[in-house]
Design a protein around this motif. Structure first.
Motif, PDB file in Angstrom:
ATOM      1  N   VAL A  71      27.324  43.317  50.897  1.00  0.00           N
ATOM      2  CA  VAL A  71      28.549  43.826  50.299  1.00  0.00           C
ATOM      3  C   VAL A  71      29.292  42.674  49.641  1.00  0.00           C
ATOM      4  N   SER A  72      29.536  42.804  48.348  1.00  0.00           N
ATOM      5  CA  SER A  72      30.272  41.784  47.586  1.00  0.00           C
ATOM      6  C   SER A  72      31.592  42.380  47.128  1.00  0.00           C
ATOM      7  N   LEU A  73      32.690  41.739  47.501  1.00  0.00           N
ATOM      8  CA  LEU A  73      34.028  42.176  47.126  1.00  0.00           C
ATOM      9  C   LEU A  73      34.560  41.268  46.036  1.00  0.00           C
ATOM     10  N   TYR A  74      34.884  41.831  44.907  1.00  0.00           N
ATOM     11  CA  TYR A  74      35.423  41.070  43.779  1.00  0.00           C
ATOM     12  C   TYR A  74      36.919  41.360  43.657  1.00  0.00           C
ATOM     13  N   VAL A  75      37.717  40.374  44.012  1.00  0.00           N
ATOM     14  CA  VAL A  75      39.169  40.511  43.986  1.00  0.00           C
ATOM     15  C   VAL A  75      39.660  40.096  42.609  1.00  0.00           C
ATOM     16  N   THR A  76      40.252  41.049  41.886  1.00  0.00           N
ATOM     17  CA  THR A  76      40.571  40.819  40.477  1.00  0.00           C
ATOM     18  C   THR A  76      42.007  40.398  40.223  1.00  0.00           C
ATOM     19  N   ARG A  77      42.856  40.352  41.279  1.00  0.00           N
ATOM     20  CA  ARG A  77      44.242  39.944  41.087  1.00  0.00           C
ATOM     21  C   ARG A  77      44.635  38.898  42.120  1.00  0.00           C
ATOM     22  N   THR A  78      45.655  38.118  41.770  1.00  0.00           N
ATOM     23  CA  THR A  78      46.140  37.092  42.677  1.00  0.00           C
ATOM     24  C   THR A  78      47.000  37.720  43.756  1.00  0.00           C
ATOM     25  N   ALA A  79      47.319  36.936  44.754  1.00  0.00           N
ATOM     26  CA  ALA A  79      48.112  37.441  45.868  1.00  0.00           C
ATOM     27  C   ALA A  79      49.519  37.826  45.452  1.00  0.00           C
ATOM     28  N   LYS A 119      22.661  46.903  47.800  1.00  0.00           N
ATOM     29  CA  LYS A 119      23.676  45.946  47.336  1.00  0.00           C
ATOM     30  C   LYS A 119      24.898  46.751  46.874  1.00  0.00           C
ATOM     31  N   LEU A 120      26.039  46.502  47.531  1.00  0.00           N
ATOM     32  CA  LEU A 120      27.285  47.172  47.179  1.00  0.00           C
ATOM     33  C   LEU A 120      28.220  46.163  46.524  1.00  0.00           C
ATOM     34  N   VAL A 121      28.593  46.439  45.293  1.00  0.00           N
ATOM     35  CA  VAL A 121      29.506  45.585  44.526  1.00  0.00           C
ATOM     36  C   VAL A 121      30.799  46.369  44.315  1.00  0.00           C
ATOM     37  N   TRP A 122      31.900  45.829  44.829  1.00  0.00           N
ATOM     38  CA  TRP A 122      33.174  46.547  44.780  1.00  0.00           C
ATOM     39  C   TRP A 122      34.245  45.663  44.159  1.00  0.00           C
ATOM     40  N   ALA A 123      34.771  46.090  43.025  1.00  0.00           N
ATOM     41  CA  ALA A 123      35.883  45.388  42.376  1.00  0.00           C
ATOM     42  C   ALA A 123      37.182  46.033  42.818  1.00  0.00           C
ATOM     43  N   LEU A 124      38.072  45.258  43.400  1.00  0.00           N
ATOM     44  CA  LEU A 124      39.346  45.764  43.884  1.00  0.00           C
ATOM     45  C   LEU A 124      40.450  44.754  43.581  1.00  0.00           C
ATOM     46  N   HIS A 125      41.674  45.220  43.532  1.00  0.00           N
ATOM     47  CA  HIS A 125      42.788  44.344  43.153  1.00  0.00           C
ATOM     48  C   HIS A 125      43.057  43.279  44.200  1.00  0.00           C
ATOM     49  N   GLY A 144      35.051  45.196  57.838  1.00  0.00           N
ATOM     50  CA  GLY A 144      34.065  46.215  58.164  1.00  0.00           C
ATOM     51  C   GLY A 144      32.684  45.604  58.318  1.00  0.00           C
ATOM     52  N   GLY A 145      32.625  44.362  58.780  1.00  0.00           N
ATOM     53  CA  GLY A 145      31.385  43.612  58.853  1.00  0.00           C
ATOM     54  C   GLY A 145      31.431  42.447  57.880  1.00  0.00           C
ATOM     55  N   LYS A 146      30.404  41.651  57.858  1.00  0.00           N
ATOM     56  CA  LYS A 146      30.381  40.468  57.000  1.00  0.00           C
ATOM     57  C   LYS A 146      30.204  40.855  55.533  1.00  0.00           C
ATOM     58  N   CYS A 147      31.104  40.339  54.691  1.00  0.00           N
ATOM     59  CA  CYS A 147      31.048  40.582  53.254  1.00  0.00           C
ATOM     60  C   CYS A 147      31.244  39.253  52.530  1.00  0.00           C
ATOM     61  N   ARG A 148      30.879  39.236  51.264  1.00  0.00           N
ATOM     62  CA  ARG A 148      31.119  38.057  50.430  1.00  0.00           C
ATOM     63  C   ARG A 148      32.279  38.356  49.492  1.00  0.00           C
ATOM     64  N   LYS A 149      33.302  37.509  49.544  1.00  0.00           N
ATOM     65  CA  LYS A 149      34.479  37.687  48.701  1.00  0.00           C
ATOM     66  C   LYS A 149      34.383  36.761  47.496  1.00  0.00           C
ATOM     67  N   HIS A 150      34.570  37.341  46.302  1.00  0.00           N
ATOM     68  CA  HIS A 150      34.549  36.588  45.054  1.00  0.00           C
ATOM     69  C   HIS A 150      35.872  36.795  44.333  1.00  0.00           C
ATOM     70  N   SER A 151      36.176  35.886  43.447  1.00  0.00           N
ATOM     71  CA  SER A 151      37.375  36.005  42.621  1.00  0.00           C
ATOM     72  C   SER A 151      36.978  36.401  41.201  1.00  0.00           C
ATOM     73  N   GLY A 152      37.721  37.317  40.626  1.00  0.00           N
ATOM     74  CA  GLY A 152      37.411  37.761  39.274  1.00  0.00           C
ATOM     75  C   GLY A 152      36.619  39.050  39.270  1.00  0.00           C
ATOM     76  N   ARG A 153      36.129  39.390  38.109  1.00  0.00           N
ATOM     77  CA  ARG A 153      35.395  40.642  37.940  1.00  0.00           C
ATOM     78  C   ARG A 153      33.891  40.399  38.050  1.00  0.00           C
ATOM     79  N   PRO A 154      33.143  41.389  38.530  1.00  0.00           N
ATOM     80  CA  PRO A 154      31.691  41.192  38.665  1.00  0.00           C
ATOM     81  C   PRO A 154      31.011  41.133  37.305  1.00  0.00           C
ATOM     82  N   ASP A 155      29.952  40.357  37.236  1.00  0.00           N
ATOM     83  CA  ASP A 155      29.121  40.302  36.038  1.00  0.00           C
ATOM     84  C   ASP A 155      28.108  41.436  36.143  1.00  0.00           C
ATOM     85  N   VAL A 156      28.442  42.560  35.543  1.00  0.00           N
ATOM     86  CA  VAL A 156      27.633  43.770  35.688  1.00  0.00           C
ATOM     87  C   VAL A 156      26.233  43.568  35.141  1.00  0.00           C
TER      88      VAL A 156
END
Length: 623
Positions: A522-530, A488-494, A561-573
């Protein structure tokens, strides 16, 4: 280790003690000489004992590392021989219990020793607390024992303040070889002990601060002696002496290096820190050498260690080892660089070179067009960057190292502007740049021995855990013995666009996982708006952050880079860690790399689960 002529000191003390039997001023002078000789003898004894204590500690670490390395080597060979007869994927606990007892016991001891101490920062483990306490106590005791007791009356030539001052100066100087040994990232101690350079850096900072405190106390006590027993006129006269001036030089630059070594100041003015640290170190050694002859042996030892580290650094720039064969490589290579969404992506040819997952190198930039920016050119700037990919299965002549250099200030900001200007002239294409690669350095946990991997990354910190995921998937696809069944890869990015930094490596990792039938999510957590600034250098107030308290979303599927899940906000560590441990079919490895708050949050969340079945690795990289 410094050598002292102990018999001559004893003879001097005996002769002076005999002369002290005569009365008057001559007797006081003789008594002062006898006391000085006795204090020299004690200083020689305790500085030698101190260095032997430190040497014994390092010796234990070296023996431990060598024995564990040998045990791992024979265990790996045994496993390779047995791999052909094994069917299916083994459980992590079965593989763990099959290890030699020495490795299992070492693992249990490490779990206890490296557990964070409650109430302290997460990087303060029980082992660090014990070592820091021991080092401080030993330095304090050795400064006091025998130096606050006189065998003659206090006089203009001898006093407790003077004896104490001398001892503090000797112990401070005895720290020099160890201090320089822990400073170099190419130190042989790193190889022999198995400790990371980042771990040794902490003790370099600690010993540097202790040496400064001892030197400062040495100076104050010496001044107090002259002010009280010999008068301010005599002190003013001493201040004109060469030894006094050089002593002040050493103390001043110790203070300077300590101040600019503070994390918050070092990060904001790294170029100034680097210049002052090198110049300051040279002046500290020169000041100590000219200050007192008795310090020169320690200075020689420190200089020898410093030179050896520089030699090893040159070797790392021009040499590489593949298998058991050492060969020379080009010290400068032509890389391809471009600026993408607040970061520089760099591809460096690695012809004939190899590296392992989780390693990093130090990059220097040598383009002739940077000569008018000397603060960017060559070894004046050398920063650590994690390699985001692993060596391909093809020939070594087709390999490349990939890096993500997040644009902040200093080197990366200037380089980004420079590359962007050149890229505009080629319609936004990647441009060539000359770099040198020092390394690789470091290592990573044996991730393939764990059933479940939870990899948490923030921003450009994705490079370290992604290389580990890629290595496990590649090995599994190649049919090598791999215990792992779930990653499980959890990546927080802007911004979502920043996923392009490592798209190629993500695609390779996904392809290998599918071939090996590994569960890779792979879960991508987008922490900023567009609307956030895309420069990568904006302050938090200049971009619109997503509310942390918004309701949980289950994400949407995106193809990066393949199928990922995009989330909004920061991950709940806390939730990610708890879920990874509870859903694991065996042993779990948690790896985090990224901003310090995120790394600390992961370490804190994982602490309650630490055991032989749950391991945590927090990757920290600082210059």
């Amino acid at each position: 280790m410094a050598a002292f002529d102990t018999p001559s000191l004893v003879s001097l003390a005996a002769a002076a003690a005999g002369a002290a039997s005569h009365g008057g001023k001559a007797g006081q002078d003789a008594g002062a000489k006898a006391e000085k000789a006795r204090q020299k003898l004690l200083s020689a004894r305790y500085t030698n004992i101190y260095v032997w204590i430190m040497a014994a500690l390092l010796g234990c670490l070296i023996l431990r590392n060598l024995s564990l390395t040998a045990a791992r080597f024979f265990d790996c060979r045994r496993r390779r021989q047995a791999a052909s007869s094994e069917k299916g994927r083994r459980n992590g606990f079965d593989a763990y219990n099959d290890k030699p007892a020495v490795l299992r016991w070492s693992d249990k001891v490490d779990s206890l020793a490296l557990k964070p101490v409650r109430g302290l920062p997460t990087d303060w483990t029980y082992l660090r607390l014990i070592l820091v306490t021991a080092i401080v106590i030993v330095n304090t005791v050795f400064c006091l024992v025998g130096s606050t007791q006189l065998h003659s009356a206090q006089s203009a030539g001898s006093s407790i303040a003077r004896a104490f001052s001398r001892r503090c100066g000797r112990i401070a100087t005895a720290n020099y070889p160890i201090l320089f040994m822990f400073a170099g990232r190419n130190s042989v101690i790193v190889k022999l002990t198995g400790l990371s350079y980042q771990s040794l850096r902490f003790y370099h900072i600690l010993l540097g601060f202790i040496a400064f405190v001892e030197s400062f106390v040495h100076t104050i006590a010496y001044i107090a002696h002259y002010s009280i027993w010999q008068g301010k006129d005599k002190l003013a006269q001493e201040a004109t002496e060469t030894y006094f001036k050089w002593g002040i030089v050493a103390v001043v630059f110790m203070l300077t290096n300590c101040l600019f070594g503070l994390k918050w100041l070092r990060r904001r003015s790294y170029e100034i820190f680097l210049l002052l640290h090198v110049v300051g170190a040279a002046l500290i050694l020169a000041g100590s050498w000219y200050h007192r002859p008795i310090m020169q042996d320690w200075v020689y030892a420190a200089v020898a260690i410093w030179i050896a580290e520089r030699v090893f650094r040159c070797i790392h720039h021009v040499g590489s080892v593949v298998g058991a064969r050492f060969f020379l490589r080009s010290p400068l290579v032509k890389a391809r660089a471009e600026v993408r969404d607040g970061a520089i992506t760099l591809s460096v040819p690695a012809d004939g070179q190899t590296w392992t997952a989780g390693q990093h190198v130090y990059l220097s930039f040598w383009g002739l067009d940077l000569l008018h920016r000397p603060w960017l050119f060559g070894w004046s700037q050398s920063h650590p960057f994690s390699i985001s990919n692993v060596p391909s299965n093809g020939t070594t002549a087709t390999r490349e190292m990939r890096f993500v250099l997040r644009v902040h200030g200093g080197l990366t900001r200037e380089l980004a502007r420079h590359i962007a200007r050149r890229s505009e002239a080629t319609d936004g294409q990647a441009v060539d740049c000359w770099v040198s690669v020092e390394g690789p350095h470091g290592s990573a946990p044996a991730a393939a021995e764990f059933d479940t991997l939870l990899l948490v990354a923030g921003g450009s910190g994705i490079t370290h855990p992604l290389s580990i995921a890629a290595d496990v998937c590649r090995r599994a696809a190649a049919g090598q013995a791999v215990v792992t069944s779930k990653i499980k890869l959890v990546w927080a990015l802007h911004r979502l666009e920043q996923a392009a930094w490592v798209q190629k490596t993500l695609e390779e990792t996904r392809s290998w996982a599918e071939k090996a039938n590994l569960d890779l999510s792979v879960s991508l957590y987008v922490t900023r708006t567009a609307s956030a600034d895309t420069s990568g250098t904006s302050s938090p107030s200049s971009s619109a952050s997503i509310d942390d308290e918004k309701k949980e979303d289950h994400g949407e599927e995106v193809n990066v880079g393949g199928k990922c899940r995009k989330h909004s906000g920061r991950p709940d560590v806390n939730d990610e860690v708890a879920r990874a441990v509870s859903d694991s079919s065996g042993r779990t490895l948690i790896i985090a790399c990224g901003p310090e708050p995120l790394a600390n949050e992961v370490a804190k969340a994982a602490t309650p689960y630490l055991s032989s079945g749950v391991k945590v690795d927090i990757a920290r990289f600082e210059c």
